[in-house]
Design an enzyme around this catalytic site. Sequence first.
Site, PDB file in Angstrom:
ATOM      1  CE  LYS A  80      -4.005   1.921   2.466  1.00  0.00           C
ATOM      2  NZ  LYS A  80      -4.998   1.677   3.544  1.00  0.00           N
ATOM      3  CB  SER A 155      -7.910   3.699   2.351  1.00  0.00           C
ATOM      4  OG  SER A 155      -7.237   3.036   3.405  1.00  0.00           O
ATOM      5  CB  SER A 179      -8.752   0.945   5.061  1.00  0.00           C
ATOM      6  OG  SER A 179      -9.296   2.240   5.094  1.00  0.00           O
TER       7      SER A 179
END
Length: 468
Positions: A80, A155, A179
Amino acid sequence: MEDLCYLSATAMVQAVRDRRLSVRELTAAHVARAERINPAINAIVTDTYAQALAEADAMDAALARGATPGALCGVPVAHKDSFLTAGVRTTFGSAVYRDNVPTQDSTVVARQKAAGAITLGKTNLPEFGAGSHTFNAVFGVTRNPYRRDVSAGGSSGGGSAALAAGLVALADGTDMGGSLRNPASFCNIVGLRPSLGRVPMTPSGFAFNTMTVGGPMARTVADVALMLSVLADAAPGDPFAIPAAPAEFSPLAPVDCKGLRIAVSPTLGGLPFEPAVQLALQDAVRHCEALGCVIDEAEPDFSGADHAFEVMRALAFATNYGKVRSEQGELMKDTVRWNIDLGLNQSGLAIIEAERARNQMFLRMQALLRDYDFLIAPVSQVVPFNVAMEYPASIAGVDMPHYIGWMRSCYRLTVTGHPAISVPCSFTDDGLPVGVQIVGRYRDERRLLEFAQMFEQANPAGQRRPVL
C-alpha cells in the site's frame, strides 16, 4: 503462464521449495499479467517490475546454492502506498508527497522482504487513506476488476483490486474505518483487521494511534494466515506491538463448527443497508447453519460508537497531518482538510466522551463474545458503486452526514477493538461481489481465521474470478 497467477500463495511457496517452479517463472508470469491488465484497473501505481525480475533471479541462484527458503519465498506482493519503501516512491496518495522517496522500509514491508516475497510495486489508495473509495489527484481512480465502472473500495483498494485481478498473491493494507474489510468485500477477496498491536505500525508519527492497524489481504483465508505469520511480532517503536511466533497463525487446522454459537447482527445497531447487502447476510447465515452452527439474531448496543470513532479519527488526522495542512493544505482534497480541522477544533469534552464510549463498546463486545463464539454482520452498507461518485450520499433513502457516514458498518466494529475478517459471501444479480465480516474474540486471530476458513470452504463465492 497466467494460470500461475491464481495459485494460492501457500501453493506458490510449496512449488518453489519443491523446485517445481522457479521464482523467475512465478515473477515473470505476474509481471506479464500486470503489464497487460493493470492499465485498465490502476491498482499498482508505482511498479518495480524490472527490480522484481532481478530479485527473482538472485533468489533462484541463492536457492540453487542451498539457501533456506523463507515463509513467502518467491510470492509476488505489492505494498500500500502509505507504507514506506526504501528507494521507491511513497506518496500517501497526496500531491503533497508526489515525489517522496523514503530511505527506509516500514516494518510491514521489511518483514515481507525478509521472508522472501518479491515486490511488484505500490498500490493505490485515497489521499491519506481518507475514505473507502480509492482515488486521488496523483494517480486517479482504481477500478473494480469485476466491473470497471464501479469502485474497488478503500482505502486499501489498490491492493484488493490487484489481488482480485491476479496481479499479486498477497497485499498489505491498513484499517481505521474499514480499509482492509471494505475493499475485500467489494473485490471478493479476504481482508483481516487484526487486534491492535498484532501487526506493528512502524515507523509512525503517531505511535499511540489506537484506531489504525495494519494487516493482510489475500484470495484465501489460509493465505491471510500465512501473511499474518510473517507480519506479526513485537517491534521497537510500536508501543502496542505484541510478541508472536509464526506457528501461532499458520498453518490453520480444520475445526468442527457443529454447535458453535453465532450472533448475527443484520443492521449493526439500526444502520440502513441496500437490499443486496441484506440478501448476502442471509446467504452467510445459511452457510453457517450448513456447518452446524447455532444462529441467534443479536444486535449489539452501539450507543456512542459513531461519536467515539469520528472524534478519534479526527484526532488522528490532526496529529498526523495538521502541520502539513497549515503549510500545503491547498494541495489536499476538501474532505481531508475537513477531517483535520475537525480534529484541531474539537473540545476536550468531546474527546472525554469519545473515550468513555469506546471503553463501553469494548466491554459490550467482550460480554457478547463470552456468550457467542463469533459475531457475523455485513461489511459495507452498499454494494460497489459508480467510480464517478466520491462517496454514497444516501443509503436506502437515508442521507449520510459526511463522507465517512456510509462506512459505519465497519467503523462501529473498529471502536470495539476486536479482530474482524471480511470474507467473500455472494454476488448481486448483476455480478458485483458482496462480503460478510466475522468478528472474533479479542486477540484471538487464530480461532477467527480457522472459523473463517471453514466458512470459506462451505461457500464457493470466493472461487469466482473476474473476466479480464
